[in-house]
Design a protein around this motif. Sequence first.
Motif, PDB file in Angstrom:
ATOM      1  N   UNK A 269      64.184 -29.077  64.687  1.00 34.09           N
ATOM      2  CA  UNK A 269      63.189 -28.250  64.019  1.00 34.09           C
ATOM      3  C   UNK A 269      63.406 -28.384  62.522  1.00 34.09           C
ATOM      4  N   UNK A 270      62.380 -28.818  61.795  1.00 34.61           N
ATOM      5  CA  UNK A 270      62.446 -28.725  60.349  1.00 34.61           C
ATOM      6  C   UNK A 270      62.385 -27.245  59.987  1.00 34.61           C
ATOM      7  N   UNK A 271      63.242 -26.806  59.072  1.00 35.78           N
ATOM      8  CA  UNK A 271      63.402 -25.376  58.812  1.00 35.78           C
ATOM      9  C   UNK A 271      62.953 -25.003  57.409  1.00 35.78           C
ATOM     10  N   UNK A 272      62.374 -23.801  57.286  1.00 31.30           N
ATOM     11  CA  UNK A 272      61.913 -23.298  56.001  1.00 31.30           C
ATOM     12  C   UNK A 272      63.055 -22.620  55.247  1.00 31.30           C
ATOM     13  N   UNK A 273      62.857 -22.398  53.967  1.00 29.27           N
ATOM     14  CA  UNK A 273      63.813 -21.638  53.171  1.00 29.27           C
ATOM     15  C   UNK A 273      63.258 -20.237  52.925  1.00 29.27           C
ATOM     16  N   UNK A 274      64.161 -19.291  52.777  1.00 26.20           N
ATOM     17  CA  UNK A 274      63.782 -17.907  52.499  1.00 26.20           C
ATOM     18  C   UNK A 274      64.014 -17.649  51.016  1.00 26.20           C
TER      19      UNK A 274
ATOM     20  N   UNK B 122      58.150 -26.465  65.197  1.00 27.12           N
ATOM     21  CA  UNK B 122      59.231 -25.894  65.997  1.00 27.12           C
ATOM     22  C   UNK B 122      60.035 -24.865  65.212  1.00 27.12           C
ATOM     23  N   UNK B 123      59.723 -24.650  63.934  1.00 25.70           N
ATOM     24  CA  UNK B 123      60.297 -23.525  63.183  1.00 25.70           C
ATOM     25  C   UNK B 123      59.815 -22.210  63.792  1.00 25.70           C
ATOM     26  N   UNK B 124      58.510 -21.936  63.878  1.00 27.04           N
ATOM     27  CA  UNK B 124      58.087 -20.702  64.536  1.00 27.04           C
ATOM     28  C   UNK B 124      58.166 -20.744  66.062  1.00 27.04           C
ATOM     29  N   UNK B 125      58.128 -21.935  66.647  1.00 27.98           N
ATOM     30  CA  UNK B 125      58.124 -22.052  68.116  1.00 27.98           C
ATOM     31  C   UNK B 125      59.521 -22.180  68.716  1.00 27.98           C
ATOM     32  N   UNK B 126      60.571 -22.114  67.893  1.00 28.40           N
ATOM     33  CA  UNK B 126      61.909 -22.474  68.327  1.00 28.40           C
ATOM     34  C   UNK B 126      62.318 -22.093  69.743  1.00 28.40           C
ATOM     35  N   UNK B 127      62.412 -20.809  70.100  1.00 30.19           N
ATOM     36  CA  UNK B 127      62.855 -20.438  71.442  1.00 30.19           C
ATOM     37  C   UNK B 127      61.943 -20.956  72.546  1.00 30.19           C
ATOM     38  N   UNK B 128      60.633 -20.886  72.330  1.00 27.99           N
ATOM     39  CA  UNK B 128      59.686 -21.360  73.338  1.00 27.99           C
ATOM     40  C   UNK B 128      59.774 -22.870  73.489  1.00 27.99           C
ATOM     41  N   UNK B 129      59.887 -23.587  72.383  1.00 30.28           N
ATOM     42  CA  UNK B 129      60.022 -25.040  72.440  1.00 30.28           C
ATOM     43  C   UNK B 129      61.293 -25.436  73.164  1.00 30.28           C
ATOM     44  N   UNK B 130      62.377 -24.727  72.894  1.00 26.34           N
ATOM     45  CA  UNK B 130      63.648 -25.030  73.551  1.00 26.34           C
ATOM     46  C   UNK B 130      63.555 -24.827  75.061  1.00 26.34           C
ATOM     47  N   UNK B 131      62.905 -23.755  75.468  1.00 27.71           N
ATOM     48  CA  UNK B 131      62.748 -23.515  76.906  1.00 27.71           C
ATOM     49  C   UNK B 131      61.910 -24.617  77.545  1.00 27.71           C
ATOM     50  N   UNK B 132      60.859 -25.050  76.854  1.00 28.66           N
ATOM     51  CA  UNK B 132      60.007 -26.113  77.394  1.00 28.66           C
ATOM     52  C   UNK B 132      60.801 -27.407  77.569  1.00 28.66           C
ATOM     53  N   UNK B 133      61.635 -27.751  76.599  1.00 27.71           N
ATOM     54  CA  UNK B 133      62.415 -28.988  76.705  1.00 27.71           C
ATOM     55  C   UNK B 133      63.426 -28.888  77.839  1.00 27.71           C
ATOM     56  N   UNK B 134      64.000 -27.723  78.055  1.00 30.10           N
ATOM     57  CA  UNK B 134      64.930 -27.575  79.178  1.00 30.10           C
ATOM     58  C   UNK B 134      64.201 -27.750  80.519  1.00 30.10           C
TER      59      UNK B 134
ATOM     60  N   UNK C 148      53.388 -24.765  55.293  1.00 26.15           N
ATOM     61  CA  UNK C 148      54.618 -23.998  55.088  1.00 26.15           C
ATOM     62  C   UNK C 148      54.325 -22.513  54.918  1.00 26.15           C
ATOM     63  N   UNK C 149      53.167 -22.191  54.328  1.00 29.88           N
ATOM     64  CA  UNK C 149      52.820 -20.784  54.120  1.00 29.88           C
ATOM     65  C   UNK C 149      52.704 -20.057  55.454  1.00 29.88           C
ATOM     66  N   UNK C 150      52.047 -20.674  56.418  1.00 30.10           N
ATOM     67  CA  UNK C 150      51.926 -20.056  57.733  1.00 30.10           C
ATOM     68  C   UNK C 150      53.246 -19.949  58.455  1.00 30.10           C
ATOM     69  N   UNK C 151      54.101 -20.951  58.283  1.00 29.75           N
ATOM     70  CA  UNK C 151      55.419 -20.934  58.926  1.00 29.75           C
ATOM     71  C   UNK C 151      56.246 -19.752  58.416  1.00 29.75           C
TER      72      UNK C 151
END
Length: 383
Positions: A37-42, A273-285, A318-321
């Motif tokens: 997942x490419x990740x955003x900065x805070x 996959x920044x906002x989808x992280x947990x759901x994406x991970x479950x799908x790949x499993x 990035x704004x939406x993420x």
Amino acid sequence: MTIRLPDAQGALRTYEPRQEPLAPHSGAPFSSRTVFSAAHVVADPFADVSPDSPAAVDWDATLAFRRHLWAHGLGVAEAMDTAQRGMGLDWAGAAELIRRSAAEAQAVGGRIACGVGTDQLAAGSLAEVRAAYEEQLAVVEESGAQAVLMASRALCAVASGPEDYLEVYGHLLRQAAEPVILHWLGPMFDPALEGYWGSGDLDAATDTFLEVISAHPDKVDGIKVSLLDAQREIDLRRRLPDGVRCYTGDDFNYPELIAGDEQGFSHALLGIFDPLGPLAAEAVRVLDTGDVAGFRELLDPTVELSRHLFQAPTRFYKTGVVFLAWLAGHQSHFTMVGGLQSARSLPHFARAYELADGLGLFPDPKLAEERMKNLLSLYGVNQ
């Protein structure tokens, strides 16, 4: 409870938020795909900065979000365009981000790959472009992270043709300590990259890209393709030398590309996959078990949200993420480096909220609803 949301025409409509989030399960590391997942900065919301100032980063919140991604088994693609490279985050900030995130990855056992570019250089000669790349490559390698050789605005501006790309990339690959990921970022993500690889003809550009890879297959772990053209990615994937991976960067067509076909599949390095992280991970499993239909059942419904966030002008995704990270409780505010929180409209945010809520992406739906209502009130929308 309901919430009034503006539509694209400015009319208000009533939406009933979801009451329960999805509950993705953690599990073993992925076995069938490598997924970043490419990740955003805070941003630091209390920093007294202007849009032209160096980025002020909230390091605690930024690193906490990376731990969130690693906890679900995802790799982190650091200091890339999702982290606002060239759109608020300069090289000095990116170098600090790389060092801090790589150290955090080592501490928790997370996988990390970091962007290597030339953004410390506004313009220059080919020799200066090479030197800028070398400086950044050294920082990434010294941090212990895998390198991602990103497309360079400076190289695109100075290169006279394909031979200059072959020379620069060949020089970098020969000296890279470990296999790298090559990143082809299309102009929809950065207009300054129009004509990359020495041609505006994508077929000719693809031939040059493949020539770079075929000359150094032992130094190329894989390629990340961000052209938003599924068939072109498939065609390119089938032409790669044995052992070189394709990491999809197609935020419009990722489920089908990751699922693959009878001739192969793509791994993933995706901003969505920044906002989808947990759901994406479950799908790949689920995909790891061989259940392609189950994988698609989980991931296909997310495409509408992704296409919304990445709609033209795509570079402002990035704004939406970051907006969704705020609604999900991963940060306490909706402020971005460079003031980029202003890059999308209120109707865009409203639709993003609705789609993400419908997918169950918010761990605390009530918190997300409250924050959405607070944002609406700033625009004069009373509930």
